[in-house]
Design a protein around this motif. Structure first.
Motif, PDB file in Angstrom:
ATOM      1  N   ARG A 231     -47.128   9.255 101.154  1.00  0.00           N
ATOM      2  CA  ARG A 231     -47.812   9.748  99.952  1.00  0.00           C
ATOM      3  C   ARG A 231     -48.173  11.209 100.117  1.00  0.00           C
ATOM      4  O   ARG A 231     -48.346  11.704 101.233  1.00  0.00           O
ATOM      5  CB  ARG A 231     -49.080   8.928  99.666  1.00  0.00           C
ATOM      6  CG  ARG A 231     -48.801   7.539  99.142  1.00  0.00           C
ATOM      7  CD  ARG A 231     -50.056   6.914  98.557  1.00  0.00           C
ATOM      8  NE  ARG A 231     -49.781   5.625  97.936  1.00  0.00           N
ATOM      9  CZ  ARG A 231     -50.654   4.965  97.189  1.00  0.00           C
ATOM     10  NH1 ARG A 231     -51.871   5.463  96.992  1.00  0.00           N
ATOM     11  NH2 ARG A 231     -50.336   3.809  96.640  1.00  0.00           N
ATOM     12  N   SER A 232     -48.304  11.879  98.973  1.00  0.00           N
ATOM     13  CA  SER A 232     -48.717  13.282  99.010  1.00  0.00           C
ATOM     14  C   SER A 232     -50.176  13.372  99.436  1.00  0.00           C
ATOM     15  O   SER A 232     -50.940  12.409  99.313  1.00  0.00           O
ATOM     16  CB  SER A 232     -48.534  13.926  97.636  1.00  0.00           C
ATOM     17  OG  SER A 232     -49.353  13.294  96.671  1.00  0.00           O
ATOM     18  N   ARG A 236     -51.315  11.928  94.469  1.00  0.00           N
ATOM     19  CA  ARG A 236     -50.715  11.823  93.128  1.00  0.00           C
ATOM     20  C   ARG A 236     -49.290  11.296  93.157  1.00  0.00           C
ATOM     21  O   ARG A 236     -48.788  10.810  92.152  1.00  0.00           O
ATOM     22  CB  ARG A 236     -50.724  13.197  92.440  1.00  0.00           C
ATOM     23  CG  ARG A 236     -52.107  13.773  92.208  1.00  0.00           C
ATOM     24  CD  ARG A 236     -51.989  15.190  91.657  1.00  0.00           C
ATOM     25  NE  ARG A 236     -53.284  15.866  91.645  1.00  0.00           N
ATOM     26  CZ  ARG A 236     -53.443  17.159  91.437  1.00  0.00           C
ATOM     27  NH1 ARG A 236     -52.384  17.921  91.212  1.00  0.00           N
ATOM     28  NH2 ARG A 236     -54.651  17.710  91.454  1.00  0.00           N
ATOM     29  N   TYR A 237     -48.627  11.388  94.313  1.00  0.00           N
ATOM     30  CA  TYR A 237     -47.210  11.041  94.378  1.00  0.00           C
ATOM     31  C   TYR A 237     -46.914  10.132  95.565  1.00  0.00           C
ATOM     32  O   TYR A 237     -47.563  10.202  96.619  1.00  0.00           O
ATOM     33  CB  TYR A 237     -46.347  12.300  94.496  1.00  0.00           C
ATOM     34  CG  TYR A 237     -46.447  13.220  93.311  1.00  0.00           C
ATOM     35  CD1 TYR A 237     -45.684  12.993  92.165  1.00  0.00           C
ATOM     36  CD2 TYR A 237     -47.311  14.311  93.308  1.00  0.00           C
ATOM     37  CE1 TYR A 237     -45.771  13.843  91.064  1.00  0.00           C
ATOM     38  CE2 TYR A 237     -47.408  15.158  92.206  1.00  0.00           C
ATOM     39  CZ  TYR A 237     -46.635  14.908  91.092  1.00  0.00           C
ATOM     40  OH  TYR A 237     -46.730  15.739  89.999  1.00  0.00           O
ATOM     41  N   TYR A 239     -43.546   9.212  97.965  1.00  0.00           N
ATOM     42  CA  TYR A 239     -42.215   9.685  98.321  1.00  0.00           C
ATOM     43  C   TYR A 239     -41.468   8.554  99.042  1.00  0.00           C
ATOM     44  O   TYR A 239     -42.059   7.827  99.846  1.00  0.00           O
ATOM     45  CB  TYR A 239     -42.291  10.905  99.232  1.00  0.00           C
ATOM     46  CG  TYR A 239     -43.049  12.074  98.638  1.00  0.00           C
ATOM     47  CD1 TYR A 239     -42.419  12.971  97.780  1.00  0.00           C
ATOM     48  CD2 TYR A 239     -44.393  12.288  98.928  1.00  0.00           C
ATOM     49  CE1 TYR A 239     -43.103  14.044  97.236  1.00  0.00           C
ATOM     50  CE2 TYR A 239     -45.091  13.346  98.386  1.00  0.00           C
ATOM     51  CZ  TYR A 239     -44.441  14.224  97.547  1.00  0.00           C
ATOM     52  OH  TYR A 239     -45.127  15.277  96.993  1.00  0.00           O
ATOM     53  N   VAL A 260     -39.321  10.953  94.155  1.00  0.00           N
ATOM     54  CA  VAL A 260     -40.683  11.473  94.047  1.00  0.00           C
ATOM     55  C   VAL A 260     -41.311  10.748  92.858  1.00  0.00           C
ATOM     56  O   VAL A 260     -40.975  11.024  91.707  1.00  0.00           O
ATOM     57  CB  VAL A 260     -40.702  12.997  93.827  1.00  0.00           C
ATOM     58  CG1 VAL A 260     -42.131  13.499  93.682  1.00  0.00           C
ATOM     59  CG2 VAL A 260     -39.986  13.712  94.962  1.00  0.00           C
ATOM     60  N   ASP A 261     -42.183   9.780  93.140  1.00  0.00           N
ATOM     61  CA  ASP A 261     -42.735   8.913  92.095  1.00  0.00           C
ATOM     62  C   ASP A 261     -44.190   9.278  91.795  1.00  0.00           C
ATOM     63  O   ASP A 261     -45.044   9.207  92.688  1.00  0.00           O
ATOM     64  CB  ASP A 261     -42.687   7.446  92.525  1.00  0.00           C
ATOM     65  CG  ASP A 261     -41.267   6.934  92.661  1.00  0.00           C
ATOM     66  OD1 ASP A 261     -40.443   7.307  91.814  1.00  0.00           O
ATOM     67  OD2 ASP A 261     -40.985   6.177  93.609  1.00  0.00           O
ATOM     68  N   PRO A 262     -44.494   9.673  90.555  1.00  0.00           N
ATOM     69  CA  PRO A 262     -45.902   9.890  90.194  1.00  0.00           C
ATOM     70  C   PRO A 262     -46.634   8.550  90.174  1.00  0.00           C
ATOM     71  O   PRO A 262     -46.094   7.552  89.690  1.00  0.00           O
ATOM     72  CB  PRO A 262     -45.815  10.512  88.805  1.00  0.00           C
ATOM     73  CG  PRO A 262     -44.500  10.052  88.260  1.00  0.00           C
ATOM     74  CD  PRO A 262     -43.576   9.902  89.438  1.00  0.00           C
ATOM     75  N   ARG A 279     -46.437  17.381  85.993  1.00  0.00           N
ATOM     76  CA  ARG A 279     -46.278  16.050  86.586  1.00  0.00           C
ATOM     77  C   ARG A 279     -44.789  15.852  86.834  1.00  0.00           C
ATOM     78  O   ARG A 279     -43.980  15.914  85.925  1.00  0.00           O
ATOM     79  CB  ARG A 279     -46.809  14.970  85.642  1.00  0.00           C
ATOM     80  CG  ARG A 279     -46.562  13.529  86.090  1.00  0.00           C
ATOM     81  CD  ARG A 279     -46.993  12.581  84.975  1.00  0.00           C
ATOM     82  NE  ARG A 279     -46.799  11.179  85.303  1.00  0.00           N
ATOM     83  CZ  ARG A 279     -45.699  10.495  85.041  1.00  0.00           C
ATOM     84  NH1 ARG A 279     -44.663  11.111  84.476  1.00  0.00           N
ATOM     85  NH2 ARG A 279     -45.615   9.220  85.345  1.00  0.00           N
ATOM     86  N   TYR A 280     -44.408  15.588  88.100  1.00  0.00           N
ATOM     87  CA  TYR A 280     -43.008  15.494  88.479  1.00  0.00           C
ATOM     88  C   TYR A 280     -42.587  14.031  88.624  1.00  0.00           C
ATOM     89  O   TYR A 280     -43.340  13.200  89.142  1.00  0.00           O
ATOM     90  CB  TYR A 280     -42.752  16.219  89.793  1.00  0.00           C
ATOM     91  CG  TYR A 280     -43.139  17.681  89.765  1.00  0.00           C
ATOM     92  CD1 TYR A 280     -42.389  18.594  89.037  1.00  0.00           C
ATOM     93  CD2 TYR A 280     -44.254  18.138  90.471  1.00  0.00           C
ATOM     94  CE1 TYR A 280     -42.739  19.941  89.003  1.00  0.00           C
ATOM     95  CE2 TYR A 280     -44.609  19.480  90.435  1.00  0.00           C
ATOM     96  CZ  TYR A 280     -43.851  20.368  89.703  1.00  0.00           C
ATOM     97  OH  TYR A 280     -44.200  21.690  89.656  1.00  0.00           O
ATOM     98  N   ASP A 281     -41.368  13.754  88.191  1.00  0.00           N
ATOM     99  CA  ASP A 281     -40.763  12.433  88.371  1.00  0.00           C
ATOM    100  C   ASP A 281     -39.295  12.680  88.711  1.00  0.00           C
ATOM    101  O   ASP A 281     -38.459  12.869  87.826  1.00  0.00           O
ATOM    102  CB  ASP A 281     -40.905  11.613  87.078  1.00  0.00           C
ATOM    103  CG  ASP A 281     -40.429  10.173  87.247  1.00  0.00           C
ATOM    104  OD1 ASP A 281     -39.852   9.864  88.300  1.00  0.00           O
ATOM    105  OD2 ASP A 281     -40.634   9.371  86.311  1.00  0.00           O
TER     106      ASP A 281
END
Length: 556
Positions: A231-232, A236-237, A239, A260-262, A279-281
């Protein structure tokens, strides 16, 4: 007549030799009997003493059983446990950077030449098999970072210990589970499942550690792992890397997928933030790194011929109704960010095939989200590097990116990035092929708010020359018969309505064609100053948009 008994006089040398032989036989038989009855205890003490000496008593060793058959050269160990002693760790004057807990259900070693190992201080065998080990690594965040501070030439001495030579045909680790954790918080950092590693033709001595044909003292290493996840730091993410493999014979690293999963939905993500943020997906499939120079990996240096991504999906969401922060983002262009990566890397070319890219922005007025989408994105990047030596020879990173804009029109772009340039210099030029202007309403209505009633977009060409401070741009947009309506959202309404008067005035101001009949093509020359709070892509978009508005005749 009495006969004298004959007596035999044994020579002194022969008598001494006979006594010596008998004593040697007794020692050998006795030693063999003692070894056979006590070898487990002897080996146990040797293992424990060796580990205690190397780690200053920090680790404890336990196992259920140990079997050694000299005739077949087979050694087996069951349920081996090596655990760190927390009390000894606290007492250390110079605390260790990492601590280990290792649990191994079974170890099988075959083909050992036991007498040779004892007499000549050499270990030579056929195969070592370590089954289903569980390795827990705890970062203490104290002491020296051992991964960075152990001299390479000393590693083989640490492994050999009292021996002069270690050699095995194969060392095999199967179905391992590896986890890294924070000792301070107790929380997991990275978890890797189903790891298998084959070390071929392993040889450890003073010569092999400088042998350029070997990596980690082996002629060949094959590695595979089912999954690695973490996890980040901000939570928030998540991996995840799946189906990894690496072979030093082919020099290819591959991964079936990297995600990379929000961990929050779009609305919850935005609501959790004080300021707006992306917000990245992301998802990358069939990732391959070819021509890997494995000898550089231990020096945290990734060198490879190519990085190939067979397909990808990159989605970015932003709610611009949230306030912006005041962070200065000068120095954060893509070719500047790669210099901040802790690893040194040098990849000659990056190839991305069949990618989908989406930027989704929620408008605070319409409360709707517009999507800028690019389908079938194909990219080719050369000289992807943050290596000083490489950049001194060639400081230009190039990128060719082609796609279908909104899946309606072809967009072709060429980027030039000047690596390590003090002002972040870059250039980009591109061209958009013809499309029906009304097809842009998926963007214009939620993000404008406006609606294109009719028109043809014949082409859009742009050429930007920029740096940290801004960009100079030449924009040329050709179109015919453009008509627009401006929209508004009435209080309590769920849909936008046309602003009749504003739309009427807008269509008077807007120039409906470029070029107009009998006139030359209008081209916009733009000098756009960068908002230091914004990104490179915002700068490019704003400069292009300003040029389009100027061509249309819109001054505000």
């Amino acid at each position: 007549m009495r006969h004298k008994r004959k007596t035999f006089h044994i020579p002194k040398g022969f008598k001494f030799g006979l006594i010596s032989s008998v004593l040697l036989l007794v020692i050998v038989v006795g030693g063999a009997w003692y070894w056979n009855n006590n070898k487990g205890w002897i080996i146990r003490n040797k293992i424990e003493d060796a580990i205690a000496e190397k780690t200053q008593g920090l680790y404890n060793v336990k196992y259920d059983s140990l079997g050694l058959n000299e005739a077949s050269g087979r050694l087996t160990v069951s349920n081996l446990h090596i655990t760190y002693d927390s009390a000894k760790y606290i007492q250390q004057a110079s605390p260790a950077a990492i601590l280990l807990n290792i649990s191994i259900p079974a170890i099988n070693v075959t083909g050992i030449k036991t007498p040779r190992a004892l007499l000549q201080k050499e270990i030579k065998g056929t195969k070592v098999e370590i089954r289903s080990p569980e390795i827990e690594i705890y970062y203490t965040y104290k002491g020296k970072d051992s991964a960075r501070n152990v001299p390479t030439e000393e590693i083989y001495k640490q492994i050999l210990g009292e021996f002069n030579f270690i050699e095995f045909d194969t060392v095999l680790i199967t179905d391992a589970k590896i986890s890294t954790n924070s000792l301070r918080t107790g929380k997991p950092i990275v978890l890797i499942d189903s790891v298998s590693i084959m070390f071929g033709a392993v040889k450890i001595d003073s010569a092999s550690q400088v042998d350029s044909t070997r990596f980690l003292f082996s002629k060949q290493i094959q590695l595979s792992a089912h999954e690695a996840r973490w996890r980040s730091a901000n939570g928030r993410y998540g991996y995840k890397v799946s189906d990894m493999s690496f072979d030093t014979k082919t020099n290819i690293f591959s991964a079936g997928q990297f995600d990379v999963d929000p961990l929050l939905s779009e609305s919850n993500f935005a609501n959790k933030l004080k300021y707006q943020d992306d917000r990245y997906d992301f998802s990358f499939r069939d990732v391959r790194l070819t021509g890997v120079k494995s000898e550089n990996i231990l020096n945290e240096n990734i060198r490879a011929d190519s990085l190939i991504i067979s397909s990808a999906s990159l989605k970015v969401y932003r709610d611009i109704g949230r306030p912006r922060d005041k962070k200065n983002r000068v120095g954060s262009y893509p070719h500047q960010v790669i210099n901040q990566v802790p690893l040194i890397f040098d990849i000659r070319k990056v190839i991305v095939n069949s990618a989908f890219v989406e930027y989704k922005e929620r408008n605070p007025i319409t409360r709707e989200a517009g999507k800028v989408q690019f389908y079938n994105v194909n990219a080719f990047i050369s000289n992807f590097s943050n290596n000083d030596e490489t950049i001194r020879k060639n400081s230009l990173m190039t990128a060719t990116v082609n796609s279908r804009f909104l899946n309606k029109s072809y967009l072709r772009t060429n980027w030039l990035f000047y690596l390590k340039h003090p002002a972040g210099k870059f250039k980009v030029k591109g061209e958009l092929s013809p499309m029906d202007a009304k097809q842009l309403n998926v963007l214009a209505e939620p993000m404008g708010p406006a609606r294109i009633e009719k028109g043809s977009l014949n082409s859009l060409a742009f050429n930007l020359d920029g740096n940290d401070n801004g960009t100079n741009a030449q924009i040329k947009v050709l179109y015919n018969d453009l008509k627009m309506s401006l929209l508004e959202l009435d209080k309590g309404a769920k849909e936008t309505d046309r602003k009749f008067l504003a739309s009427f005035l807008a269509n008077i101001i807007i120039k409906n064609d470029n070029p107009k009949k009998g006139e030359e093509i209008r081209t916009a020359n733009i000098n756009y100053t960068r908002d230091p709070n914004r990104s490179l892509f915002n700068l490019c978009w704003k400069a292009i948009f300003k040029g389009v508005k100027q061509t249309l005749g819109v001054k505000k």
